[in-house]
Design a protein around this motif. Sequence first.
Motif, PDB file in Angstrom:
ATOM      1  N   THR A 203      47.820  49.356  49.823  1.00  0.00           N
ATOM      2  CA  THR A 203      48.148  50.675  50.379  1.00  0.00           C
ATOM      3  C   THR A 203      47.425  51.764  49.601  1.00  0.00           C
ATOM      4  O   THR A 203      47.556  51.867  48.384  1.00  0.00           O
ATOM      5  CB  THR A 203      49.674  50.935  50.313  1.00  0.00           C
ATOM      6  N   ARG A 204      46.678  52.563  50.346  1.00  0.00           N
ATOM      7  CA  ARG A 204      45.958  53.681  49.725  1.00  0.00           C
ATOM      8  C   ARG A 204      46.919  54.862  49.547  1.00  0.00           C
ATOM      9  O   ARG A 204      47.023  55.446  48.487  1.00  0.00           O
ATOM     10  CB  ARG A 204      44.773  54.063  50.627  1.00  0.00           C
ATOM     11  N   ARG A 205      47.608  55.187  50.635  1.00  0.00           N
ATOM     12  CA  ARG A 205      48.552  56.303  50.578  1.00  0.00           C
ATOM     13  C   ARG A 205      49.969  55.741  50.680  1.00  0.00           C
ATOM     14  O   ARG A 205      50.244  54.911  51.524  1.00  0.00           O
ATOM     15  CB  ARG A 205      48.284  57.256  51.749  1.00  0.00           C
ATOM     16  N   LYS A 206      50.851  56.181  49.825  1.00  0.00           N
ATOM     17  CA  LYS A 206      52.201  55.620  49.786  1.00  0.00           C
ATOM     18  C   LYS A 206      53.093  56.319  50.815  1.00  0.00           C
ATOM     19  O   LYS A 206      53.043  57.543  50.960  1.00  0.00           O
ATOM     20  CB  LYS A 206      52.820  55.753  48.393  1.00  0.00           C
ATOM     21  N   ALA A 266      53.890  50.183  42.786  1.00  0.00           N
ATOM     22  CA  ALA A 266      52.775  50.407  43.721  1.00  0.00           C
ATOM     23  C   ALA A 266      53.221  51.124  44.998  1.00  0.00           C
ATOM     24  O   ALA A 266      52.405  51.462  45.844  1.00  0.00           O
ATOM     25  CB  ALA A 266      52.113  49.076  44.083  1.00  0.00           C
ATOM     26  N   HIS A 295      50.292  46.594  46.472  1.00  0.00           N
ATOM     27  CA  HIS A 295      49.200  46.925  45.544  1.00  0.00           C
ATOM     28  C   HIS A 295      48.642  48.289  45.918  1.00  0.00           C
ATOM     29  O   HIS A 295      48.994  48.863  46.953  1.00  0.00           O
ATOM     30  CB  HIS A 295      48.070  45.891  45.655  1.00  0.00           C
ATOM     31  N   GLY A 296      47.717  48.773  45.070  1.00  0.00           N
ATOM     32  CA  GLY A 296      46.942  49.960  45.433  1.00  0.00           C
ATOM     33  C   GLY A 296      45.915  49.595  46.493  1.00  0.00           C
ATOM     34  O   GLY A 296      45.962  48.511  47.078  1.00  0.00           O
ATOM     35  N   SER A 297      44.938  50.480  46.721  1.00  0.00           N
ATOM     36  CA  SER A 297      43.968  50.218  47.786  1.00  0.00           C
ATOM     37  C   SER A 297      43.078  49.026  47.430  1.00  0.00           C
ATOM     38  O   SER A 297      42.844  48.730  46.252  1.00  0.00           O
ATOM     39  CB  SER A 297      43.128  51.464  48.058  1.00  0.00           C
ATOM     40  N   GLU A 299      39.796  47.351  46.748  1.00  0.00           N
ATOM     41  CA  GLU A 299      38.490  47.860  46.326  1.00  0.00           C
ATOM     42  C   GLU A 299      37.350  46.921  46.697  1.00  0.00           C
ATOM     43  O   GLU A 299      36.268  47.354  47.061  1.00  0.00           O
ATOM     44  CB  GLU A 299      38.511  48.127  44.821  1.00  0.00           C
ATOM     45  N   ALA A 310      42.984  48.650  43.392  1.00  0.00           N
ATOM     46  CA  ALA A 310      42.936  49.820  42.501  1.00  0.00           C
ATOM     47  C   ALA A 310      44.073  49.732  41.486  1.00  0.00           C
ATOM     48  O   ALA A 310      45.210  49.403  41.843  1.00  0.00           O
ATOM     49  CB  ALA A 310      43.052  51.098  43.328  1.00  0.00           C
ATOM     50  N   GLY A 311      43.737  50.026  40.215  1.00  0.00           N
ATOM     51  CA  GLY A 311      44.769  50.032  39.172  1.00  0.00           C
ATOM     52  C   GLY A 311      45.090  48.663  38.598  1.00  0.00           C
ATOM     53  O   GLY A 311      45.971  48.524  37.754  1.00  0.00           O
TER      54      GLY A 311
END
Length: 484
Positions: A203-206, A266, A295-297, A299, A310-311
Amino acid sequence: HPAMASVAILGAGPSGLAACKTALELGMKPIVFEAAEEIGGLWRPGGGTWRSMRTNLSKHTCCFSDHPWPAEAATFPTAEEVHAYLHSYRAKFFPETPIRTSTRVVSATPRTGGGWTVVAEAAGAEASEDFDSLVVCTGIFSDPKRPDIPGVPEFKGKVMHSSEFQGADAVEGGRVLVVGGAFSGAEIAVELAGAGKHVDMATRRKVWPIPRFLPVQDKTVPVDLVFYSRAARAKNEGLSPEQAWAQSHSFFEKINGGNPGKTHHALEVDIAAPPYVAITDGLLEAVEQKKISPHGSLEKMDDAGRPYFAGETEPQEAPDVVILATGYKLSLSFLPAEIRKEISFDADDLHHPVLLHKSVFHPAAPAAAFVGLYRGPYFATMELQARWALGVLSGSLPAPTPEDMSAGIAEEAELRSAQPRPQFPKRDYVGMCDEYAQLCGCMPPIEELPEELVEKPLLPFHYRLAGPGAKREEAETAMRAVGA
């Protein structure tokens, strides 16, 4: 316009069906073009939904103003049931009007003397026809958006867009990577987890996960009946965007018992940014049970198919399947390039792909209107847009003046350039509906029924209480049946 003015309607989803019905009621001659084999748009089989998917609005909002769902229908119908509902709408109001399915519009071009020429292709043959006016109802879910992520094209497993998802049982393998955590991403992740698969969710935007039913006093109420009323809108009037966001964040926090970041870091929602939501049931529970790993976006993916997020410094285990729940781009390839330029068409702007006066008209497209072509269209809004658009094109309602259109388009440009960008540029659903109702002359008699129309939820049936096309008795019966 002479009686029986002809109108080409492009698309047979909810917008196109509402436009066809309205055109007939106004004495026009509609011809509906639909590229797919079936009517229903997004809701037809293979249209981008899956059979078991449920609506994120209840049947009381996900319906037309003069066609309520039967009492026995589920509160949140499945995509298959919505498709059947759209067929029942057509059968009730215009069963004899042919809809040209499997017919792709190649071009729609303004004619020098007024009107439009439509070139359409069916069974390998092209044919050209002239019309007095044009209504574009092709929807904003035209082309699946596939982001350019290193390693994904080379991935040796299966990669699909969410529009191709047909249910968890059709997904092979035990580990799935879902890219995107908004509406379809969250719903697909929960469905897969429920079928025993392990899901990594990038997920890029939460977003705030919002359940379909919310507790209100001693009962549970469909989420849309809690969110939308004229009374609730009045409380937000005069707030700056930032104040409105803060109010929404605080409300969503209450619903979730805190920030989703409490369940998993996340999922931490940034409360300084505009709130984004996903109507979904069971997401946080599936994360707690470790069936979904957020998770983050995403990559990249390496040669072994392992995803890097990400992260995170280390990759995760390679999935069997990747599902891209990354949205859609609008396509208007049938319009001349100069018109696309005039309406500031930008396929890469998923929030605000075109700039139109009140999302419907533009002086560069005379004798034409656009219906349902904005982010987040609801049935009531699409239907009201259709009633206004066809009213103007038939000559039964006044056309907006050039000055009005210019001011309206400037407003849209301002919304498009707003930073940071909200999830839905047109977030005032109640105000939007009432504005179209004023333009159509079907604004409900609020002073006669203040409690029903102000305190209680906004319902599509309100727009059949008064004005042209009123069916007051039917509307009041439908309103009573909601019982909210």
